[in-house]
Write a protein that holds these residues in place. Sequence first.
Motif, short mmCIF file in Angstrom:
data_model
loop_
_atom_site.label_atom_id
_atom_site.label_comp_id
_atom_site.label_asym_id
_atom_site.label_seq_id
_atom_site.Cartn_x
_atom_site.Cartn_y
_atom_site.Cartn_z
N ASP A 186 16.62 -8.76 58.40
CA ASP A 186 17.87 -8.24 58.96
C ASP A 186 17.72 -6.88 59.62
O ASP A 186 18.66 -6.39 60.27
CB ASP A 186 18.94 -8.15 57.85
CG ASP A 186 19.39 -9.51 57.37
OD1 ASP A 186 19.29 -10.47 58.15
OD2 ASP A 186 19.81 -9.62 56.20
N LEU A 187 16.55 -6.26 59.46
CA LEU A 187 16.34 -4.96 60.09
C LEU A 187 16.53 -5.03 61.60
O LEU A 187 16.95 -4.07 62.24
CB LEU A 187 14.94 -4.43 59.77
CG LEU A 187 14.71 -3.88 58.36
CD1 LEU A 187 13.24 -3.53 58.17
CD2 LEU A 187 15.58 -2.66 58.10
N LYS A 188 16.21 -6.19 62.16
CA LYS A 188 16.33 -6.34 63.62
C LYS A 188 17.77 -6.30 64.09
O LYS A 188 18.03 -6.12 65.29
CB LYS A 188 15.68 -7.66 64.07
CG LYS A 188 16.36 -8.91 63.59
CD LYS A 188 15.65 -10.16 64.10
CE LYS A 188 16.35 -11.44 63.67
NZ LYS A 188 16.38 -11.61 62.20
N ASN A 189 18.72 -6.41 63.14
CA ASN A 189 20.14 -6.35 63.51
C ASN A 189 20.70 -4.94 63.43
O ASN A 189 21.88 -4.73 63.71
CB ASN A 189 20.95 -7.28 62.58
CG ASN A 189 20.52 -8.72 62.70
OD1 ASN A 189 20.21 -9.20 63.79
ND2 ASN A 189 20.48 -9.43 61.57
N GLY A 190 19.87 -3.99 63.03
CA GLY A 190 20.31 -2.61 62.94
C GLY A 190 19.64 -1.75 64.00
O GLY A 190 18.83 -2.23 64.80
N THR A 191 20.01 -0.50 64.00
CA THR A 191 19.38 0.47 64.91
C THR A 191 18.71 1.53 64.05
O THR A 191 19.34 2.12 63.17
CB THR A 191 20.44 1.14 65.81
OG1 THR A 191 21.08 0.13 66.59
CG2 THR A 191 19.78 2.15 66.74
N MET A 192 17.43 1.77 64.32
CA MET A 192 16.65 2.65 63.46
C MET A 192 16.37 4.00 64.10
O MET A 192 16.30 4.12 65.33
CB MET A 192 15.33 1.99 63.06
CG MET A 192 15.49 0.73 62.23
SD MET A 192 13.96 0.28 61.36
CE MET A 192 13.87 1.60 60.13
N VAL A 193 16.24 4.99 63.26
CA VAL A 193 15.74 6.31 63.65
C VAL A 193 14.36 6.42 63.03
O VAL A 193 14.20 6.27 61.82
CB VAL A 193 16.64 7.44 63.13
CG1 VAL A 193 16.08 8.80 63.55
CG2 VAL A 193 18.07 7.26 63.63
N GLU A 211 2.63 -7.15 57.83
CA GLU A 211 2.30 -8.14 56.79
C GLU A 211 3.37 -9.22 56.68
O GLU A 211 3.10 -10.32 56.21
CB GLU A 211 2.14 -7.42 55.44
CG GLU A 211 0.92 -6.50 55.38
CD GLU A 211 0.89 -5.65 54.13
OE1 GLU A 211 1.86 -5.75 53.32
OE2 GLU A 211 -0.07 -4.89 53.94
N LYS A 212 4.60 -8.88 57.11
CA LYS A 212 5.71 -9.84 57.11
C LYS A 212 5.93 -10.46 58.49
O LYS A 212 6.97 -11.08 58.73
CB LYS A 212 6.99 -9.14 56.64
CG LYS A 212 6.93 -8.60 55.22
CD LYS A 212 6.83 -9.73 54.21
CE LYS A 212 6.80 -9.19 52.79
NZ LYS A 212 6.74 -10.27 51.78
N LYS A 213 4.95 -10.26 59.38
CA LYS A 213 5.03 -10.82 60.74
C LYS A 213 6.20 -10.24 61.53
O LYS A 213 6.82 -10.91 62.35
CB LYS A 213 5.13 -12.35 60.72
CG LYS A 213 4.12 -13.05 59.84
CD LYS A 213 2.70 -12.79 60.30
CE LYS A 213 1.70 -13.58 59.43
NZ LYS A 213 0.29 -13.24 59.74
N ILE A 214 6.52 -8.98 61.27
CA ILE A 214 7.61 -8.32 61.97
C ILE A 214 7.03 -7.17 62.79
O ILE A 214 6.27 -6.36 62.27
CB ILE A 214 8.67 -7.79 60.99
CG1 ILE A 214 9.32 -8.95 60.23
CG2 ILE A 214 9.73 -6.97 61.72
CD1 ILE A 214 10.28 -8.51 59.14
N ASP A 215 7.39 -7.13 64.05
CA ASP A 215 6.91 -6.08 64.96
C ASP A 215 7.95 -4.96 65.01
O ASP A 215 9.09 -5.18 65.42
CB ASP A 215 6.69 -6.67 66.36
CG ASP A 215 6.06 -5.66 67.32
OD1 ASP A 215 5.96 -4.47 66.95
OD2 ASP A 215 5.68 -6.08 68.43
N LEU A 216 7.57 -3.77 64.56
CA LEU A 216 8.51 -2.65 64.54
C LEU A 216 9.05 -2.36 65.93
O LEU A 216 10.20 -1.94 66.09
CB LEU A 216 7.82 -1.40 63.96
CG LEU A 216 8.69 -0.14 63.84
CD1 LEU A 216 9.89 -0.39 62.93
CD2 LEU A 216 7.86 1.03 63.31
N ASP A 217 8.25 -2.59 66.96
CA ASP A 217 8.69 -2.32 68.33
C ASP A 217 9.82 -3.24 68.76
O ASP A 217 10.52 -2.95 69.74
CB ASP A 217 7.51 -2.47 69.30
CG ASP A 217 6.48 -1.36 69.12
OD1 ASP A 217 6.86 -0.29 68.62
OD2 ASP A 217 5.30 -1.58 69.47
N LYS A 218 10.02 -4.35 68.03
CA LYS A 218 11.09 -5.28 68.39
C LYS A 218 12.41 -4.91 67.71
O LYS A 218 13.45 -5.54 67.99
CB LYS A 218 10.69 -6.71 67.98
CG LYS A 218 9.43 -7.22 68.65
CD LYS A 218 9.64 -7.40 70.14
CE LYS A 218 8.35 -7.88 70.83
NZ LYS A 218 7.86 -9.18 70.35
#
Length: 305
Positions: A186-193, A211-218
């Motif tokens: 669900d992190l992809k549904n938020g906006t990060m600083v 490791e969870k197949k998630i790209d921080l840049d996305k």
Amino acid sequence: MNFKQLEAFLWVAELQSFTKAARQLYISQPAISFQIKALEEDLQAPLFQRGDKKVMLTEAGRVLYPEAKKMLRHYQKIKEGLEDLKGLKTGHLMVGASTIPGEYILPLLIGGFKKKYPGIDITLKVAGSSQVARWVRQREIDLGITGVPYNNEGIHCVPWLKDQLILIAPPSHQWAKLIQGIAVADLKNGTMVLREQGSGTRRTLEKKLEEKKIDLDKIPCAMELGSTRAVITAVEAGLGVSIVSRYAVQEALELGRVVEVPLVGLDLARSLYQLRHSQGPGGFAVEAFVNFISDRDICKRFLRE
């Protein structure tokens, strides 16, 4: 030529200012100008080009600069070796640390160490993890503390403290009231600083998400900032959510300026690391400090763990 002249030369070269260098050395500007003039006369070569706003090294100055640094480091090692023989009654320790240990952990431990060994002076330099590792390799500091491990040639790296990264949000955020937290996806549904690229916290987060197949840049990013304090302030201002060290955000959590959001499915525990030169001579002062900060009971007492 003497070591006071070399020290003055290095400060002027690094700060590009006689005034700033004098302030750093707690002497007057005429005094530091006199030191530089005496050095130039001794070497029979001008070392600086004087400009309106800053001074620059001449060709002769650029030749002298790296050699002067080596000479002063060697001189400092001789002094420290002699001071060590006095049984820790005097001495000087150079410590470098990345942001989290440098701003939130080491000052507390250094305070405790100074009570036990009041005669030992400690200089703490705070920079990015890669810069701290560079200082260790070049023997500019006695001990480095970073948020990521380094096993490069010339560095001996050992785990030190455990640090927990946590997801934080402003109290008004939609995730703030989710007692069960959110799934990592669900992190992809938020906006990060975020911290800037290359920081220890950023690199740990990138690795954990990978490791969870998630790209921080996305994941949408509101901004990247160069300090953890700035990141926490941005979250307080409602600019987004972030993942930061619990050590750094503890006060803001206690005051209710931000809230912790449980992050399901992602272990954000990490280690902080002690870095030392693999061929460093060590010394009584650095050994005493390493033993002090490695004592679990001492860490619990000073860090409120």
